[in-house]
Each structure stands twice: as C-alpha cells, then as structure tokens.
Motif scaffolding. Sequence first.
Motif, mmCIF file in Angstrom:
data_model
loop_
_atom_site.group_PDB
_atom_site.id
_atom_site.type_symbol
_atom_site.label_atom_id
_atom_site.label_comp_id
_atom_site.label_asym_id
_atom_site.label_seq_id
_atom_site.Cartn_x
_atom_site.Cartn_y
_atom_site.Cartn_z
ATOM 1 N N ASP A 1 92.280 -125.341 -42.967
ATOM 2 C CA ASP A 1 90.983 -124.679 -43.118
ATOM 3 C C ASP A 1 90.084 -125.381 -44.134
ATOM 4 N N ARG A 2 90.562 -126.495 -44.708
ATOM 5 C CA ARG A 2 89.768 -127.250 -45.673
ATOM 6 C C ARG A 2 89.634 -128.706 -45.246
ATOM 7 N N LEU A 3 88.572 -129.344 -45.730
ATOM 8 C CA LEU A 3 88.373 -130.765 -45.475
ATOM 9 C C LEU A 3 87.859 -131.464 -46.724
ATOM 10 N N ILE A 4 88.463 -132.587 -47.041
ATOM 11 C CA ILE A 4 87.936 -133.527 -48.022
ATOM 12 C C ILE A 4 87.718 -134.838 -47.262
ATOM 13 N N ALA A 5 86.554 -135.462 -47.435
ATOM 14 C CA ALA A 5 86.227 -136.673 -46.681
ATOM 15 C C ALA A 5 86.241 -137.899 -47.596
ATOM 16 N N VAL A 6 86.340 -139.068 -46.972
ATOM 17 C CA VAL A 6 86.286 -140.346 -47.685
ATOM 18 C C VAL A 6 85.309 -141.245 -46.945
ATOM 19 N N ASP A 7 84.343 -141.843 -47.667
ATOM 20 C CA ASP A 7 83.394 -142.729 -46.987
ATOM 21 C C ASP A 7 84.010 -144.111 -46.804
ATOM 22 N N GLU A 8 83.284 -144.991 -46.121
ATOM 23 C CA GLU A 8 83.850 -146.293 -45.758
ATOM 24 C C GLU A 8 84.107 -147.191 -46.968
ATOM 25 N N LYS A 9 83.559 -146.810 -48.121
ATOM 26 C CA LYS A 9 83.791 -147.578 -49.350
ATOM 27 C C LYS A 9 84.932 -147.003 -50.183
ATOM 28 N N GLY A 10 85.576 -145.956 -49.661
ATOM 29 C CA GLY A 10 86.707 -145.368 -50.360
ATOM 30 C C GLY A 10 86.347 -144.281 -51.345
ATOM 31 N N HIS A 11 85.086 -143.830 -51.357
ATOM 32 C CA HIS A 11 84.660 -142.752 -52.251
ATOM 33 C C HIS A 11 85.054 -141.398 -51.654
ATOM 34 N N VAL A 12 85.667 -140.558 -52.472
ATOM 35 C CA VAL A 12 86.088 -139.229 -52.028
ATOM 36 C C VAL A 12 84.914 -138.256 -52.106
ATOM 37 N N MET A 13 84.744 -137.452 -51.053
ATOM 38 C CA MET A 13 83.668 -136.465 -50.982
ATOM 39 C C MET A 13 84.264 -135.065 -50.871
ATOM 40 N N ALA A 14 84.016 -134.245 -51.890
ATOM 41 C CA ALA A 14 84.514 -132.870 -51.885
ATOM 42 C C ALA A 14 83.558 -131.959 -51.112
ATOM 43 N N GLY A 15 83.909 -130.674 -51.058
ATOM 44 C CA GLY A 15 83.172 -129.726 -50.226
ATOM 45 C C GLY A 15 81.686 -129.631 -50.507
ATOM 46 N N ASP A 16 81.295 -129.629 -51.778
ATOM 47 C CA ASP A 16 79.874 -129.490 -52.107
ATOM 48 C C ASP A 16 79.052 -130.647 -51.565
ATOM 49 N N GLU A 17 79.613 -131.868 -51.603
ATOM 50 C CA GLU A 17 78.899 -133.021 -51.057
ATOM 51 C C GLU A 17 78.774 -132.933 -49.539
ATOM 52 N N LEU A 18 79.804 -132.402 -48.889
ATOM 53 C CA LEU A 18 79.742 -132.228 -47.432
ATOM 54 C C LEU A 18 78.687 -131.187 -47.066
ATOM 55 N N ILE A 19 78.631 -130.106 -47.848
ATOM 56 C CA ILE A 19 77.606 -129.080 -47.624
ATOM 57 C C ILE A 19 76.215 -129.678 -47.784
ATOM 58 N N ALA A 20 76.033 -130.528 -48.798
ATOM 59 C CA ALA A 20 74.732 -131.146 -49.049
ATOM 60 C C ALA A 20 74.320 -132.042 -47.879
ATOM 61 N N VAL A 21 75.235 -132.905 -47.430
ATOM 62 C CA VAL A 21 74.925 -133.830 -46.339
ATOM 63 C C VAL A 21 74.557 -133.089 -45.055
ATOM 64 N N ILE A 22 75.368 -132.101 -44.700
ATOM 65 C CA ILE A 22 75.149 -131.399 -43.426
ATOM 66 C C ILE A 22 73.944 -130.473 -43.504
ATOM 67 N N SER A 23 73.749 -129.775 -44.626
ATOM 68 C CA SER A 23 72.583 -128.880 -44.749
ATOM 69 C C SER A 23 71.286 -129.688 -44.779
ATOM 70 N N ASN A 24 71.319 -130.888 -45.359
ATOM 71 C CA ASN A 24 70.140 -131.748 -45.365
ATOM 72 C C ASN A 24 69.751 -132.143 -43.944
ATOM 73 N N PHE A 25 70.762 -132.481 -43.147
ATOM 74 C CA PHE A 25 70.512 -132.824 -41.739
ATOM 75 C C PHE A 25 69.955 -131.612 -40.980
ATOM 76 N N LEU A 26 70.548 -130.449 -41.197
ATOM 77 C CA LEU A 26 70.077 -129.234 -40.515
ATOM 78 C C LEU A 26 68.639 -128.912 -40.896
ATOM 79 N N LYS A 27 68.309 -129.080 -42.171
ATOM 80 C CA LYS A 27 66.937 -128.790 -42.611
ATOM 81 C C LYS A 27 65.944 -129.759 -41.968
ATOM 82 N N GLU A 28 66.286 -131.042 -41.973
ATOM 83 C CA GLU A 28 65.389 -132.056 -41.399
ATOM 84 C C GLU A 28 65.190 -131.856 -39.903
#
Length: 449
Positions: A247-274
Amino acid sequence: MRLFGTDGIRGVANKSPMTPFHIMKVGGALANYFKKTKSHRPKILIGKDTRLSGYMLESSLAAGITAMGGDVLLVGPMPTPGIAFLTKNINADAGVVISASHNPYMDNGIKVFNCDGVKLSDSAEKEIEKIALSANIHHLLPASARIGKNVRVDDALGRYIVFLKNSLPRDFSLEGMKIALDCANGATYKIAPMIFSELRAEVKTIGASPDGTNINKNCGSLYPEKLANMVLKEGSDAGFAFDGDGDRLIAVDEKGHVMAGDELIAVISNFLKENRQLKNNFVVGTVMSNYGLRKYLEQKGIRSSMTKVGDKYVLEEMHKRGAVIGGEDSGHIIFLNHHSTGDGLLTALQLISVMKHTKKKLSELRKVMKRYPQVLINVPVGKRADFKKVPELKKAYDEASAKLAGRGRVLIRYSGTQLLLRIMVEGPSHKEISKIAEGLARIFKKKLS
C-alpha cells in the motif's frame, strides 16, 4: 483486553492476540456481525501477504467464519489495496487482509474492509471485538446444516491487474522503458513484475523471492538504497519500491535519487493542476508532511489541509474537501477518483503516466518540490502534559518557531502508543535545525521525564 488498535489487529505471531485461538474467534465474530447487519449468509474475502504465519492465521480465520455460517473467498497473497478493490468488485460483504504491512515477518495483523472497500468504522470494530471476546461466543454457532464453506478465487490477480490498467490512458505502453522494482519479498512479488511486463517495459526485479521470513528484510520501501543502486547499474528510467503489503510506494529517479511520498504527491498534483484535473484545487497531507510540500503547494496556489497521521484521517479529509489526491510521506497515497485506499502499484502507474505524458525524466519532474532537511528526536516522558501550559516549555517552543518563521517549522506531539514526545524540526540547514531540536529536547526532557 483490546483487539483493535489504530490500524486493525496487530501483534507478534503466535502470541496474543495473533494466535489461532484468538483469530478463530475474530473470524466467528466477523461472520456473526455481518450476518446480523446484512440479513443473509455473509461472504467474506481473505487475502494475505507472504509471512510464514499467514497460512496458520488464514486457516484459523476461515475456520471461525465458516463455523459461524459465513462463506469464505480465498485469494492467497494479494496487496492490501487489491483486497479493498476485490471486496467491492466481487460483491463480498467484507474483505480481510492478514498482514503487518512494513513490519518484520515475526509480526502479523488483520485489517478489515467493508463492502465498499473502506476500512471499518470504530463502532463496527468495537462491536466485532465485543463478540470475539464474549465468553458465550460458542452459543452463537448455527446448526451444522448452516456451516459455511471455503472457495478459492482463481481470477483475483487478473481482476486487480485489469483495474490498475484501467487507471491509465487507453493504449498506454511502456515499450522502450526500463523499470526497476523492489517488491520487499511481500504481496507485490508476483503482480508488480507482471503488470509492468504486460505494459511492455523491460523489468528488473529484486525482493521477489519470498520465503516466509524475508518480507521487508533489508528491502522494499524502508530500504530503497539497493533499488537506487540497481537503477544506476541497469540504466533504468525509474525504480519503484513497495512495502510488505503493497500500500506504499517510494520511487527512485534515473540518477538514483530517492523520492518519498511528499515528492510523489507534488509531482502528480502539479501535473493534475496543469491539466485541470486537480478537483477543487485541493491536496490533503498530514502534520508530518515535509515543509517542502507545504511551500510547493503555497507557491502553486493549491489549497491544502494537514490531518493527523493515518490514512483514515487523510481519507476522511479528502471526502470532506472533495480532493482527489492526498497522502503521507511514507508513500501511502490515495487517488480518490480511482480507489478508496492507498495503493503502491496505482501510485507507480500514475507517476509513470506523468513521465510519459510530459516526456520528462523523473529527475526533472522532482524539481517541482525542494525537500527540506528534517530532524526528529524522541523524548521519553512520564506523562502526556500539555506543554503549552508550562511557561518554560511554551517559551522554548515559541522561540524556536520564531527562528524558523517562513523558513521551516517546529512540530511537537506525543506518540499515540508510547510515552514519548516527538520533536520534529524542519528548515533550510541540517546544522541549524539539529541545534534547535537538540536544545528543545534538553529542555523538554528536564521538565517532563
């Protein structure tokens, strides 16, 4: 004795309340409760993660349900959000997950969903607990002709995969993309590689060999370092780490940077708003959400509210505000236009959909939010006193907050389960906030321990 806590029933396997004896009574209580509320033979779905004790507890739970006249639908290992979906999809009266989420294999637990795929209300849990702990529960058993039966649901995984794919645009494909997965040796070990492969991605997987004792062991969303290394080694476009029950996800970008939940919320909500899809221009977080998420929302003109910690409170606030996205920094994120609970696989698909639509790499998308350094110190206390009524403590808190005004924040709260005071400080510099947090800890420890 109490059975239900803040998130279902949980404990060490083969110790109260996670013994076959207690869980069989819980099964009987569930069947009895839903028999009374639904006025028909209850149909209860059971899924589990990959813990060794899952077999034992599954058998006990099913025995209790069938003995009380309910029918059981068995789906085997399945992510928690998959059980929430299937409960509604199969028209069951309730769904039960046998899992202790991100905890080690020795622990186990039980979460219950109602027919709409939503966790039971506190009042329902209290009634079920009352029945389970009754000394007279055996008097509720029906005649032998009314005993229930177990049925295995063979197409459960396929149903859930179709549901997840339906959250994506039509003809969506990941052909040409490399995806790295860490399944935590848990409930996503089979379905995660399957769905990304079916979407034509080139998939590399770790944490997909459960043996009953290695769930969450140095892998998954709590330990994303191995996944980050694999992303770099394989040249993956993205990496996704799930926890034991998915029920949880932590992501990693192609440069090896770890992205926690708040960053995922920011990325996806920004896309939804735009794209004018952010309903009511609203996002829900929690009091533990990173200060960087708050700054991002403020800068983008997105309205928000921060609830108490817990997906239950996030979901309640989302319904209240009419929001379509909300969640926690742990990676438990709810997309209310798709699902009633946090879903790691759904979050991964929504994130990669943003990558495909914008034609941007994850490292570029993550720049929308700057994550602030955070220091958390736990202070043992003798009692939960209202520190704002103690002049010296209130002064220390006010002065620390004033130092970080507009640049960070101070959050002080008590643990809900232990005699601990949690002091969290966020700000632009780790050195500065460490000094502030340590100073507060010394003062509070002196006054409250």
